[in-house]
Design an enzyme around this catalytic site. Structure first.
Site, PDB file in Angstrom:
ATOM      1  N   LYS A   1       0.848  -1.202   0.000  1.00  0.00           N
ATOM      2  CA  LYS A   1       0.000   0.000   0.000  1.00  0.00           C
ATOM      3  C   LYS A   1       0.882   1.251   0.000  1.00  0.00           C
ATOM      4  O   LYS A   1       0.682   2.158  -0.805  1.00  0.00           O
ATOM      5  CB  LYS A   1      -0.885   0.001   1.246  1.00  0.00           C
TER       6      LYS A   1
ATOM      7  N   CYS B   1      -4.703  12.860  12.462  1.00  0.00           N
ATOM      8  CA  CYS B   1      -5.400  11.580  12.313  1.00  0.00           C
ATOM      9  C   CYS B   1      -5.317  10.906  13.672  1.00  0.00           C
ATOM     10  O   CYS B   1      -4.707  11.407  14.602  1.00  0.00           O
ATOM     11  CB  CYS B   1      -4.780  10.755  11.202  1.00  0.00           C
TER      12      CYS B   1
ATOM     13  N   ARG C   1       0.778  14.710  12.782  1.00  0.00           N
ATOM     14  CA  ARG C   1       1.285  14.465  11.423  1.00  0.00           C
ATOM     15  C   ARG C   1       1.430  15.748  10.611  1.00  0.00           C
ATOM     16  O   ARG C   1       0.803  15.940   9.580  1.00  0.00           O
ATOM     17  CB  ARG C   1       0.414  13.431  10.721  1.00  0.00           C
TER      18      ARG C   1
ATOM     19  N   ASP D   1       4.561   0.401  11.998  1.00  0.00           N
ATOM     20  CA  ASP D   1       3.324  -0.164  11.442  1.00  0.00           C
ATOM     21  C   ASP D   1       3.106  -1.614  11.850  1.00  0.00           C
ATOM     22  O   ASP D   1       2.067  -2.182  11.533  1.00  0.00           O
ATOM     23  CB  ASP D   1       3.321  -0.059   9.916  1.00  0.00           C
TER      24      ASP D   1
ATOM     25  N   ARG E   1      -8.691  -0.175   4.357  1.00  0.00           N
ATOM     26  CA  ARG E   1      -7.728   0.772   3.810  1.00  0.00           C
ATOM     27  C   ARG E   1      -6.415   0.075   3.453  1.00  0.00           C
ATOM     28  O   ARG E   1      -5.713   0.478   2.548  1.00  0.00           O
ATOM     29  CB  ARG E   1      -7.432   1.880   4.827  1.00  0.00           C
TER      30      ARG E   1
HETATM   31  C1  EPZ Z   1       4.477   6.802   6.230  1.00  0.00           C
HETATM   32  O1  EPZ Z   1       3.746   7.881   6.782  1.00  0.00           O
HETATM   33  C2  EPZ Z   1       3.492   5.641   6.143  1.00  0.00           C
HETATM   34  N1  EPZ Z   1       2.378   6.005   5.265  1.00  0.00           N
HETATM   35  C3  EPZ Z   1       2.966   5.297   7.541  1.00  0.00           C
HETATM   36  O2  EPZ Z   1       2.122   4.164   7.421  1.00  0.00           O
HETATM   37  C4  EPZ Z   1       4.163   4.926   8.424  1.00  0.00           C
HETATM   38  O3  EPZ Z   1       3.704   4.660   9.726  1.00  0.00           O
HETATM   39  C5  EPZ Z   1       5.162   6.090   8.442  1.00  0.00           C
HETATM   40  O4  EPZ Z   1       5.564   6.406   7.090  1.00  0.00           O
HETATM   41  C6  EPZ Z   1       6.404   5.756   9.244  1.00  0.00           C
HETATM   42  O5  EPZ Z   1       7.024   4.623   8.705  1.00  0.00           O
HETATM   43  C7  EPZ Z   1       2.562   5.974   3.937  1.00  0.00           C
HETATM   44  O6  EPZ Z   1       3.635   5.653   3.440  1.00  0.00           O
HETATM   45  C8  EPZ Z   1       1.380   6.337   3.100  1.00  0.00           C
HETATM   46  P1  EPZ Z   1       6.677  10.095   8.349  1.00  0.00           P
HETATM   47  P2  EPZ Z   1       4.412   9.369   6.800  1.00  0.00           P
HETATM   48  O7  EPZ Z   1       6.670  11.322   7.538  1.00  0.00           O
HETATM   49  O8  EPZ Z   1       5.172   9.579   5.544  1.00  0.00           O
HETATM   50  C9  EPZ Z   1       6.535  13.276  11.833  1.00  0.00           C
HETATM   51  C10 EPZ Z   1       0.186   2.878   7.735  1.00  0.00           C
HETATM   52  O9  EPZ Z   1      -0.291   2.358   8.745  1.00  0.00           O
HETATM   53  N2  EPZ Z   1       6.629  14.258  10.741  1.00  0.00           N
HETATM   54  O10 EPZ Z   1       7.892   9.199   8.329  1.00  0.00           O
HETATM   55  O11 EPZ Z   1       3.361  10.318   7.156  1.00  0.00           O
HETATM   56  C11 EPZ Z   1       5.161  12.618  11.843  1.00  0.00           C
HETATM   57  O12 EPZ Z   1       4.239  13.413  12.549  1.00  0.00           O
HETATM   58  C12 EPZ Z   1       0.739   4.293   7.783  1.00  0.00           C
HETATM   59  O13 EPZ Z   1       0.299   2.314   6.613  1.00  0.00           O
HETATM   60  C13 EPZ Z   1       6.833  15.595  11.069  1.00  0.00           C
HETATM   61  O14 EPZ Z   1       6.937  15.966  12.243  1.00  0.00           O
HETATM   62  O15 EPZ Z   1       5.431   9.186   8.009  1.00  0.00           O
HETATM   63  C14 EPZ Z   1       5.428  11.304  12.522  1.00  0.00           C
HETATM   64  O16 EPZ Z   1       5.400  11.496  13.924  1.00  0.00           O
HETATM   65  C15 EPZ Z   1       0.523   4.944   9.156  1.00  0.00           C
HETATM   66  N3  EPZ Z   1       6.911  16.515  10.069  1.00  0.00           N
HETATM   67  C16 EPZ Z   1       6.853  10.959  12.072  1.00  0.00           C
HETATM   68  O17 EPZ Z   1       7.433  12.179  11.607  1.00  0.00           O
HETATM   69  C17 EPZ Z   1       6.795  16.161   8.743  1.00  0.00           C
HETATM   70  O18 EPZ Z   1       6.897  17.039   7.870  1.00  0.00           O
HETATM   71  C18 EPZ Z   1       6.896   9.943  10.952  1.00  0.00           C
HETATM   72  O19 EPZ Z   1       6.289  10.528   9.853  1.00  0.00           O
HETATM   73  C19 EPZ Z   1       6.594  14.797   8.436  1.00  0.00           C
HETATM   74  C20 EPZ Z   1       6.517  13.858   9.444  1.00  0.00           C
END
Ligand code: EPZ
Length: 421
Positions: A22, A118, A123, A308, A400
């Site tokens: 996904k 969310c 996020r 995850d 999802r």
């Molecule tokens: C991706 O989300 C995945 N989603 C998430 O999977 C996964 O949990 C996550 O990466 C971590 O591996 C997709 O790929 C669609 P991040 P993403 O940016 O890109 C903070 C699932 O269950 N952050 O690595 O949103 C954020 O708040 C989903 O399939 C900032 O602070 O993850 C979080 O605490 C859930 N500022 C942490 O970093 C930003 O600009 C990780 O976020 C971006 C992120």
């Protein structure tokens, strides 16, 4: 809203096919925006999130055609006639923000709604904005929308991410493929989905090196052409189904699985007493003896233990011998499955980002509620070995990220059914 009813106590045996990822598909799809020529994705998973991303791309003017019940997706962004990613779609799925970088690179402007929080955390998108501004974009937040423009095009830059954000790395990587000059992304995310995206972009003509490491170097090119690309196997679905025999007993072979996708997860399974064997077809998983052992887990960016899979691992540790601790370091609110597991008789204490799980002999089936995608599947896993029936409500969360859960689990002997309420 549908529920899933699990009747516990059956050992499992057989094979479970693992679908395309996904989280790879959700970044490969927006990559179509970077080229006027069609992008065909094979091995695409059949999930509601993929439908949502398709709707979003079509709202921008892209054309989508799917074959083989959605396993083959052909996307063409020849005529993009709208540069606004509307809140109505974006609020349903955070990954919608991955159209920002490609739209800036291809069109020179984009208006993308902030996704809003969310269940698992706030996020924010500060790292996405930071990286794209380094590439020369001007981004302003107005009425909940990011208004981004790059009137003079994007220019290569050196970008150091404060945190190895997956989404920020993906947005910056996609945008930089069409920027003038060289871009270096430091402290880049290393997830297999990043490597899969880079593989696809290279097929489209991008010049990228270092994906999968913390430093990715991109030489911008003038244009990208179409390609065909198979979506990488879903390592989170893989880990999820590896836990089914670990919890219920028996032996299951997860088809398409590879140790390299779940290395740190397998180390924890091994410590808990689960045997994993890589075969020609996938990963064969079975408990070494009657009861698993407690282990401590800390979630980290790849190659660390994946956040995850934290909820699913907790489901197994509820009946482990001993006390386990789980430290969730990626999201600020990702233990919502704990109170639901407690309703089933689990003994879990949550303090901030740490959950302490005191293993009990057996869980008891109960009505429980899914709160987010991974929490929902952890409750189903817990139900596989619980006494009696577990009724998981709000399973739209499940749709999802997991296709055909009932069919996959019943095919290996579990008693699981979906009921309409
Ligand atoms: C991706 O989300 C995945 N989603 C998430 O999977 C996964 O949990 C996550 O990466 C971590 O591996 C997709 O790929 C669609 P991040 P993403 O940016 O890109 C903070 C699932 O269950 N952050 O690595 O949103 C954020 O708040 C989903 O399939 C900032 O602070 O993850 C979080 O605490 C859930 N500022 C942490 O970093 C930003 O600009 C990780 O976020 C971006 C992120």
């Amino acid at each position: 809203m549908d529920s899933i009813v699990v009747t516990g106590g059956r050992e499992l045996s057989g094979e479970i096919p693992i679908a395309g990822a996904k989280n790879a598909c959700l970044t490969l799809m927006p990559a179509t925006i970077l080229s006027e020529e069609p992008l065909t994705l094979t091995n695409a998973p059949r999930l509601s999130d993929i439908k949502t991303m398709t709707q979003l791309l079509e709202s921008l003017g892209a054309e989508a055609a799917s074959m083989q019940e959605g396993q083959v997706l052909t996307l063409s962004s020849h005529n993009l006639d709208n540069h606004i990613a509307d809140y109505d779609i974006v609020r349903k799925m955070r990954a919608s923000n991955l159209v920002l970088g490609p739209m800036l690179a291809r069109l020179g402007h984009a208006v993308v709604s902030l996704p809003g929080g969310c269940a698992i955390g706030a996020r924010p998108m500060d790292l996405h904005i930071f990286g794209l501004e380094k590439l020369g974009a001007e981004i302003e937040l107005k009425d909940g929308y990011l208004h981004a423009k790059a009137p003079r095009g994007l220019k290569g830059a050196e970008i150091e991410l404060a945190f190895a954000s997956v989404g920020a790395t993906e947005n910056i990587l996609m945008a930089s493929t069409l920027a003038k000059g060289t871009t270096v992304i430091r402290n880049a995310a290393r997830e297999p989905e990043i490597v899969d995206l880079a593989d696809c972009l290279r097929k489209m003509g991008a010049q990228i090196e270092g994906d999968g490491t913390s430093e990715i170097v991109i030489q911008g090119v003038d244009r990208l052409h179409g390609a065909t690309h198979p979506v990488v196997t879903d390592r989170i679905e893989l880990g999820t189904y590896m836990l089914a025999p670990a919890i219920a007993g028996g032996e299951v072979e997860c088809l398409g699985g590879k140790i390299s996708l779940v290395e740190s997860f397998c180390q924890k399974l091994d410590a808990a007493g689960i045997h994993v064997e890589e075969t020609a077809k996938g990963l064969k998983v079975a408990r070494r003896n009657g009861r698993v052992s407690a282990v401590d887990v800390t979630t980290e960016p790849f190659p660390g233990f994946p956040t995850d899979l934290q909820a699913q691992m907790m489901a197994m540790l509820c009946t482990a011998e001993g006390t386990s601790t789980l430290h969730e370091t990626i999201f600020e609110n990702r233990f919502m499955h704990a109170p639901e597991l407690t309703r089933m008789g689990a003994n879990i204490e949550v303090h901030g980002g740490t959950a302490t799980v005191h293993g009990v002999e057996k869980l008891k089936g109960a009505p429980v509620m899914a709160t987010d995608l991974r929490a929902s599947v952890s409750l189903i896993l817990a139900g596989l070995a619980a006494e009696g029936e577990t009724i998981v409500s709000r399973v739209y969360h499940l749709d999802r990220g997991y296709e055909k859960v009932v069919r996959k689990l019943t095919s290996v002997g579990a008693k699981v059914e979906r009921v309409r309420e």
